[in-house]
Write an enzyme that holds these catalytic residues in place. Structure first.
Site, short mmCIF file in Angstrom:
data_model
loop_
_atom_site.label_atom_id
_atom_site.label_comp_id
_atom_site.label_asym_id
_atom_site.label_seq_id
_atom_site.Cartn_x
_atom_site.Cartn_y
_atom_site.Cartn_z
N THR A 110 0.86 -1.18 0.00
CA THR A 110 0.00 0.00 0.00
C THR A 110 0.90 1.23 0.00
OG1 THR A 110 -1.72 -1.17 1.21
CG2 THR A 110 -1.75 1.23 1.34
N LYS A 115 -6.70 1.52 -3.63
CA LYS A 115 -6.42 0.94 -2.31
C LYS A 115 -6.49 2.02 -1.23
CE LYS A 115 -5.24 -2.16 0.74
NZ LYS A 115 -3.92 -2.70 1.02
N LYS A 128 0.08 4.01 9.56
CA LYS A 128 0.75 4.12 8.26
C LYS A 128 -0.24 4.54 7.16
CE LYS A 128 1.67 0.13 6.07
NZ LYS A 128 0.89 0.13 4.82
#
Lengths: 314, 314
Positions: free
Chosen positions: B106, B182, B250
């Site tokens: 990602t 995503k 994150k």
């Protein structure tokens, strides 16, 4: 329009207070189920509309409630519910001993507890029974009802509940529990609509294919009931109000009031409320709650379907 | 462990870089599908584990990639992906002309575009292919992959995609599109977990029956995929990390970086990120992401199932 004496002595008698899009649908569902329904609304035209289709109208809440076994209150909030019960010409003045008051407005559980206590002190029953499902489900008699109250309150209310609801959650004896469940649902619903609008406009800002985003997200872990239900309004550029921005200004306002008084931090609900306030302030208060997507687009230059023709709302 | 020359000349050859819980499952799925798989991990023990079950290990990304038709990178973020490709002993040094690099981390779409450009300049193909589904789906070869890249990249990658994924979304030619999809999903997922935890702990603070709340909400408009999936962890008091708080520190950090650089306000994602940061700061960074519920409980005095035995995490 007046039913025969014979008819009213056989059928359960219900007063519906509030004949807006929800209340009218609920009144119709109960008539269809064979209950003897009388309706009242603060707006005479709403009573006339009900009368025009063969419904029986009343001039005040007290007038509507006087022969009722069940009073169903379908107003906007706790304040209006208090007025329906205890205001001038209120329903509590005339309700029969043993009759039940079904309160469907979304409100702070503390207010529901207060109203229940005052109602029960008069020898009446109180069902704390917020509804969910919208006008379409109301018209079909397929609402979801999140209800709490005494066994007697449930028993007395049963014919109305059966006629109005597809699903009744019985959440215990204590008034306020139904209201609290509804507020948990509204916290999530309000945040999820805001998140859906934040995400779909962010996708637009990046130039992604929005139909494809809808297809991928609704099949992924990022999905929510509200994303699936509201994003099609954005993709169609259609902000006709099915549920309005102002509803969530109200409901997330209640969440914030509850959270503040309970010393509970609720930063997601707080952030979402600010966006509903901004949308209302920008002139979209009465538009569909998916208008948050237009707000994000205005604030970022993202291009949404139909957004070229929308700035009239400012 | 070395396959016969005959075998390697017949089977498609795949290098898997990163043999953590996701990468190991993906490597196993591809072996099971008959591909010739070699694995590398920065932690030698992870390579040993793969070798112990009959896998072939490599000492560096360059070593793993040198005979591969397909290199699958299963690392944590864009920085690690860059190191895998272009760092010392990187895969780009040895990949054959026409081989494809499948990037599953990602990351910010801008980084994906940069990596794709540099990879393609070497005569290699690049598939921007973030994954979703968790370790269990990785082990079963049933991941969801959101992929973009050239037709040649897809064609070359196909045997690996077929072996790893239950569903591959083909999102166009441009690198960065897979990453962007995503990130939209992660924005929603991160906000929905935070909202679920805010709501369930708010219900606990009010003393509601939490199993009943779960039952009602999962059948109502307040539901989300994450509410349905994560709240059972809270109800069981089990914060064993299936996906950790640090993952959303994150991923929502990437969302905030993207949003800031694009001048896009994202207040819901911002509020959620603050809660993940607070949970990490309070010592729960490696615990399950549903630990946000414990954070809300600590901040409010709400009583969650099992919370009496949990404060050890502070």
């Amino acid at each position: 329009m007046t039913p025969s004496a014979e008819n009213s002595s056989l059928a359960v008698s219900v007063a519906v207070i509030g004949l807006g899009s929800m209340g009218l649908g609920m009144a119709r569902s109960m008539k269809r189920a064979g209950l003897d329904v009388v309706g009242y609304d603060i707006t005479p035209a709403a009573v006339d509309r009900f009368a025009a289709e063969g419904g029986r109208g009343a001039a005040t809440p007290a007038d509507a409630a006087k022969d009722a076994d069940i009073v169903v209150s379908v107003v906007v909030n706790g304040e209006q519910t208090e007025t329906v019960l205890f205001g001038p010409q209120g329903a509590a003045d005339t309700m029969k001993p043993g009759a039940v008051f079904i309160s469907s407005a979304t409100m702070d559980p503390a207010i529901a507890r207060d109203l229940a206590g005052r109602t029960e002190a008069l020898g009446l029953h109180y069902l704390d029974a917020p509804i969910s499902g919208g006008a379409a489900k109301a018209a079909l008699g397929e609402l979801t009802i999140m209800a709490s109250g005494s066994g007697r309150a449930f028993d007395t209310a049963r014919p109305a509940l059966d006629a109005m609801a597809g699903k009744v959650y019985e959440l215990g004896e204590a008034a306020g529990t139904g209201a609290a469940f509804k507020m948990i649902n509204q916290l999530l619903a309000g945040v999820h609509i805001a998140a859906a609008c934040e995400a779909i406009s962010f996708a637009a800002k990046q130039g992604l294919d929005l139909d494809k985003v809808y297809q991928v997200i609704t099949a992924s872990a990022g999905n929510s009931w509200m994303f699936e239900n509201r994003v099609p309004h954005v993709l169609a550029g259609d902000y006709t109000p099915l549920s309005s921005i102002e509803i969530f200004v109200k409901d997330l306002g209640i969440v914030q009031d509850m959270a503040r008084s309970e010393r509970y931090p609720a930063p997601l609900a707080a952030a979402a409320l600010q966006m509903y306030l901004a949308a209302a302030g920008a002139g979209m208060g009465r538009d569909d709650d998916s208008s948050l997507a237009r707000l994000y687009a205005q604030l970022s230059g993202a291009q949404l379907p139909g957004s070229a023709k929308e700035p009239q709302s400012r």
